[in-house]
Enzyme design. Structure first.
Site, PDB file in Angstrom:
ATOM      1  N   ALA B   8      57.534  81.401 -47.491  1.00 13.49           N
ATOM      2  CA  ALA B   8      57.069  80.063 -47.104  1.00 13.49           C
ATOM      3  C   ALA B   8      57.278  79.106 -48.268  1.00 13.49           C
ATOM      4  O   ALA B   8      57.089  79.478 -49.419  1.00 13.49           O
ATOM      5  CB  ALA B   8      55.590  80.083 -46.719  1.00 13.49           C
ATOM      6  N   CYS B   9      57.721  77.868 -47.989  1.00 13.50           N
ATOM      7  CA  CYS B   9      57.906  76.845 -49.021  1.00 13.50           C
ATOM      8  C   CYS B   9      57.294  75.530 -48.528  1.00 13.50           C
ATOM      9  O   CYS B   9      56.977  75.422 -47.353  1.00 13.50           O
ATOM     10  CB  CYS B   9      59.394  76.671 -49.333  1.00 13.50           C
ATOM     11  SG  CYS B   9      60.349  76.043 -47.937  1.00 13.50           S
TER      12      CYS B   9
END
Lengths: 365, 105
Positions: B8-9
């Protein structure tokens, strides 16, 4: 200490990631009716607030967009709290975020409220009681303590200093952007930050600051970041068309062409594959972004509506020439310089990873 | 080795799928079973089921952000690694995690 700061960073990035759709959706729904109005010569839709017909409808749509922009603090406060304390923290986080808006505490207030709500929720979860009391704790005591903590700490204790910081910060940014040299300096810093990690924390910090000032009605910082965001991927697109094909691997050539779309819609992440191939390009991206934004600031880019990102931003900019010139300076700089310092062919592709195993930080939980 | 994980970013656009694909590719090269769920803009992609989670030797989280549905991984060793490191050196990350897990046992 380092661990706590890392945790804050993670929580704030989570908050930002949840806030992105709200702010982009809001800005588009504000901007589009405004543009249609401008096409008919009405720069200010608020004079149709009480009338009827087409322009009143535009006004109504425009107002909905403003709701979205007004919700940004609420969303970020809520989801910072959520990142730290899960579902039980959301209520206090939302209330704290809105409190930041109502008391003019700005984004720092929203972040502080989110962190407080999150940590108090975590602490509350540690309360041990006989099992029959569990539901009472979850239903009544947790909301009381979490929202109560936000009310006491942010609403009362931190309101004076945060409001002071926020109004000081806003005044300072206003002062900066109204003076040419300072505006250019600010633009260079913000544009440079966009190039540092292309969608990572530094990039999102600059983008976030631009957007938070947009909520306050100050549009220039947002424009400065938008120019770099659009121009960096655009630079790699121009590069892939400008240089002979043999200078690129097939994969990177296609990525370069794709960056035309990335640049058009303002997605800096498009440039990541190039930076992965040659890490020294970070310098080119930072200088390019700084040059582009500073050029636009020098030429007096401005906006009196919430600016759109990417090439559509041309439509909302007051000084179209400055906006385009900023993008061109950055994009052409990257397009010319990047292939001179980096090799985009497959020649040295050995499949080896040049990262020292000792440098990899594991965080075992 | 059976590895599951989540990437996840902040924007959920580019780093998230890049890290997931890099780790899965590195897994193939090592002849390990690696599956990475992407928690990006559109919610979970390539989601990890409970059965897959139960089989895993460890859980790799390529993010410092909030990851949803962590309860799937209860009882498993969970390792968080910076997402950029996972993109740059996926093989080294996987190997180092495996060594760390063996040490824990």
């Amino acid at each position: 200490m380092k661990r706590i700061l890392k945790e804050w960073e993670g929580a704030i990035m989570s908050g930002i990631s949840y806030m992105i759709p709200t702010v982009i959706g809001g800005a588009l729904i504000v901007g589009i009716p405004q543009l249609i109005g401008m096409c008919f010569g009405y720069g200010d839709l608020s004079k149709f607030a009480k009338s009827t017909g087409f322009f009143h409808m535009l006004y109504q749509i425009n107002s909905v967009g403003w709701i979205g922009i007004g919700l940004v603090n609420l969303v970020i406060g809520g989801y910072i709290a959520y990142a730290l304390g899960d579902k039980a923290a959301l209520g206090a986080g939302f209330i704290g975020g809105q409190l930041a808006t109502n008391n003019n505490l700005g984004f720092l207030g929203a972040i502080a409220a989110g962190l407080i709500a999150g940590y108090v929720t975590r602490w509350c979860k540690k309360i041990k009681v006989p099992e029959k009391w569990n539901s009472a704790i979850e239903l009544i005591v947790m909301p009381l303590l979490t929202v109560g903590a936000v009310a006491v700490f942010v609403g009362v204790i931190l309101t004076p200093p945060l409001a002071w910081i926020n109004s000081g910060l806003t005044a300072w940014v206003k002062y900066m952007i109204n003076q040419k040299t300072n505006a250019i300096l600010l633009a260079a810093i913000m544009g440079g930050m966009i190039g540092v990690d292309l969608g990572g924390p530094v990039n999102k910090a600059a983008w976030g600051v631009g957007n938070f000032f947009m909520i306050e009605g100050i549009y220039k910082p947002c424009l400065y970041t938008n120019i770099a965001i659009c121009a960096i991927p655009m630079g790699y697109a121009i590069m892939s068309f400008m240089w002979p094909k043999k200078r690129f691997s097939a994969e990177l050539l296609e990525m370069g062409h794709n960056n035309l779309i990335m640049g058009t819609f303002g997605i800096t992440e498009g440039a990541i594959p190039f930076m992965m191939k040659a890490p020294q390009l970070i310098i080119v991206n930072v200088i390019g972004g700084a040059l582009g934004s500073a050029t636009a600031a020098f030429l007096g880019v401005g906006s009196h509506v919430p600016p759109l990102g990417g090439l559509p931003g041309i439509l909302t900019a007051d000084n179209v020439f400055a906006y385009i010139a900023g993008i061109l300076v950055c994009a052409l700089f990257i397009a010319v310089v990047a292939p001179l310092i980096a090799d985009f062919t497959d020649k040295d592709a050995t499949g080896e990873e040049n990262v020292n195993e000792d440098d990899i930080q594991l965080n075992i939980q | 080795m059976n590895v599951v994980g989540v990437s996840a970013c902040p924007a959920g656009l580019a780093h998230t799928p890049m890290a997931a694909k890099a780790l899965e590719k590195a897994g193939k090269e090592l002849d390990w079973n690696v599956k990475i769920e992407q928690q990006g803009m559109m919610g979970p992609v390539n989601a990890i089921t409970q059965t897959e989670a139960d089989k895993a030797d460890f859980v790799l989280i390529a993010s410092d952000q909030k990851i949803t549905s962590m309860e799937r991984f209860e009882g498993k060793p969970v390792i968080r690694v910076d997402i950029n490191t996972c993109i740059q050196a996926p093989k080294a990350v996987l190997k180092k995690c495996a060594t760390a897990i063996k040490k824990e046992d």
